[in-house]
Design a protein around this motif. Structure first.
Motif, PDB file in Angstrom:
ATOM      1  N   TYR A   3      44.788  16.066-113.953  1.00 41.17           N
ATOM      2  CA  TYR A   3      43.986  15.290-114.885  1.00 41.17           C
ATOM      3  C   TYR A   3      44.285  15.745-116.307  1.00 41.17           C
ATOM      4  N   ALA A   4      44.727  17.001-116.439  1.00 47.37           N
ATOM      5  CA  ALA A   4      45.012  17.549-117.753  1.00 47.37           C
ATOM      6  C   ALA A   4      46.343  17.065-118.293  1.00 47.37           C
ATOM      7  N   THR A   5      47.276  16.747-117.426  1.00 48.69           N
ATOM      8  CA  THR A   5      48.607  16.359-117.875  1.00 48.69           C
ATOM      9  C   THR A   5      48.540  15.150-118.786  1.00 48.69           C
ATOM     10  N   GLN A   6      47.679  14.198-118.410  1.00 48.65           N
ATOM     11  CA  GLN A   6      47.527  13.001-119.231  1.00 48.65           C
ATOM     12  C   GLN A   6      47.043  13.376-120.620  1.00 48.65           C
ATOM     13  N   THR A   7      46.099  14.290-120.698  1.00 52.01           N
ATOM     14  CA  THR A   7      45.530  14.676-121.981  1.00 52.01           C
ATOM     15  C   THR A   7      46.517  15.492-122.793  1.00 52.01           C
ATOM     16  N   LEU A  76      36.735  17.323-114.301  1.00 49.76           N
ATOM     17  CA  LEU A  76      37.982  17.939-114.754  1.00 49.76           C
ATOM     18  C   LEU A  76      38.649  17.088-115.838  1.00 49.76           C
ATOM     19  N   TYR A  77      38.539  15.787-115.696  1.00 51.16           N
ATOM     20  CA  TYR A  77      39.119  14.882-116.690  1.00 51.16           C
ATOM     21  C   TYR A  77      38.436  15.064-118.051  1.00 51.16           C
ATOM     22  N   LEU A  78      37.107  15.123-118.040  1.00 49.44           N
ATOM     23  CA  LEU A  78      36.371  15.273-119.295  1.00 49.44           C
ATOM     24  C   LEU A  78      36.623  16.644-119.935  1.00 49.44           C
ATOM     25  N   LEU A  79      36.742  17.681-119.113  1.00 48.67           N
ATOM     26  CA  LEU A  79      37.071  19.013-119.645  1.00 48.67           C
ATOM     27  C   LEU A  79      38.421  18.985-120.349  1.00 48.67           C
TER      28      LEU A  79
END
Length: 313
Positions: A3-7, A76-79
Motif C-alpha cells: 500500500y506504501a509503494t503507491q504513496t 495501512l494505506y492511510l498511514l
C-alpha cells in the motif's frame, strides 16, 4: 501488499489539503464497503436460520475475514498517505494480521465449494456430512492453517540480524513487502501465495466439474445443480479477484515508470479500489442479491428498518 509503494511515487512535500484530496477518493468507497459488509454480518446473526445453516456460517466467516482485511488494508494505506512510519514490531503485527485474513478468504471459498458439491452430488448424505460440528471443525482448520503460515513467517523473520539495524524505527512506510527482510522470507511468501492459489483453484474447478457431471444424471435436481454450478463459478471469480493483489506491486512499478506522477496516482488509486477493496465486498453483493432468504432482510437492514419489510423465514 504494498500500500506504501503507491504513496512512495508522490515524491516531495505535500500539505494537509493534498493528503486529504489524495486519500478521500479511496477512503470513501472503503467506508461504504465496510458499512455494507457490517450490515451483512449483522444480518447473518439476526435470524436463527442463518446461525444454524452451514453455508451461512461459512459465509459469515468469509465476510469476517474480508471485512477485517479491508479495514487493515485501509489503515495501512492511510498511514502511508500521511507519511507515518512505524516500528518494525508494530508494522509486523499489522501486516501479519492483514496477511492472515487474506489467506482465510480463499480457504473458506474452498470449503464453501465442497459444501455445494456435497449438496448436489450426495443429497441423501448431505445432512450427515454437512453438520454444525463438521462446519465448526472446517472453520477452525482454516484459521489454524492460516495461522501456521503466519507462525512460519515470524520464525523466518527472527533469523534476520535486527541487532545490525541502527534503529527498529522503519525508514519506509508500513507494508508487508517492507518487512520481508530476509531472502528466505520473500521466497517463502511467494511460494505460499502460489501454492494457495493453485490448490484452491484446483479444488474449486474440480467441484465445478463434478457438479456439471452430476447435473446430467436423471436423479439429480436440475434446478439445484444449476444454482450450485453458478455459485461455484462465482466462487472461482471471487478466488481470482482475492488473489489478484499479488499483481499489484508489479503494476505499481511498471506504471510509475511509463507515466507522470499525477496520472500514475489516478491509475493506481483505481487499481487499489478494484484489486483490494471491491473483491472484499463481492461476497455481500453476490449473496445479498442472489439468496432470497438473505435479500429481503439485508435490504430491510440497509434501509435502517424504515421502509423495507423482511419476509418471514
Amino acid at each position: 501488499m504494498s500500500y506504501a509503494t503507491q504513496t512512495n511515487i508522490t515524491v516531495g512535500q505535500r500539505g494537509t489539503l493534498e493528503i486529504v484530496l489524495f486519500s478521500a477518493p479511496i477512503t470513501l468507497p472503503c467506508c461504504v464497503f465496510l458499512f455494507i459488509n457490517g450490515i451483512m454480518l449483522f444480518t447473518l446473526r439476526s435470524k436463527q436460520v442463518f446461525r444454524e445453516t452451514s453455508r451461512y456460517i461459512l459465509l459469515f466467516n468469509l465476510l469476517c475475514a474480508d471485512t477485517m482485511q479491508m479495514a487493515l488494508s485501509q489503515l495501512l494505506y492511510l498511514l502511508a498517505a500521511c507519511r507515518i512510519t512505524l516500528t518494525y514490531p508494530l508494522c509486523g503485527v499489522l501486516a501479519m494480521l492483514a496477511d492472515l485474513t487474506t489467506a482465510i478468504s480463499p480457504l473458506t471459498l474452498v470449503v464453501m465449494s465442497l459444501e455445494r458439491y456435497v449438496v448436489v452430488c450426495y443429497p441423501l448424505r448431505h445432512t450427515t456430512i454437512i453438520t454444525m460440528r463438521n462446519t465448526a471443525v472446517a472453520i477452525i482448520a482454516v484459521w489454524a492453517f492460516s495461522s501456521l503460515n503466519i507462525v512460519t513467517q515470524v520464525i523466518l523473520l527472527l533469523d534476520f540480524p535486527f541487532e545490525d539495524l541502527e534503529s527498529l524505527q522503519m525508514t519506509d512506510f508500513c507494508a508487508k513487502v517492507n518487512i520481508l527482510l530476509g531472502q528466505m522470507s520473500g521466497l517463502y511468501d511467494k511460494g505460499y501465495s502460489y501454492f494457495l492459489f493453485v490448490s484452491a483453484s484446483v479444488v474449486v474447478i474440480s467441484t465445478y466439474i463434478g457438479v456439471m457431471i452430476a447435473a446430467r444424471s436423471a436423479s439429480t435436481d436440475k434446478a439445484s445443480a444449476q444454482k450450485a454450478r453458478n455459485t461455484l463459478l462465482l466462487h472461482l471469480v471471487q478466488l481470482g479477484l482475492s488473489r489478484s493483489s499479488t499483481i499489484y506491486n508489479p503494476l505499481v512499478i511498471a506504471i510509475s515508470k511509463i507515466t507522470d506522477r499525477l496520472a500514475a496516482l489516478r491509475i493506481l488509486s483505481i487499481l487499489y479500489v478494484c484489486i483490494f477493496l471491491f473483491p472484499r465486498c463481492l461476497s455481500t453483493l453476490i449473496y445479498g442479491i442472489r439468496d432470497r432468504t438473505i435479500r429481503s432482510i439485508l435490504m430491510y437492514n440497509l434501509c435502517c428498518r424504515l421502509s423495507c419489510h423482511p419476509s418471514k423465514g
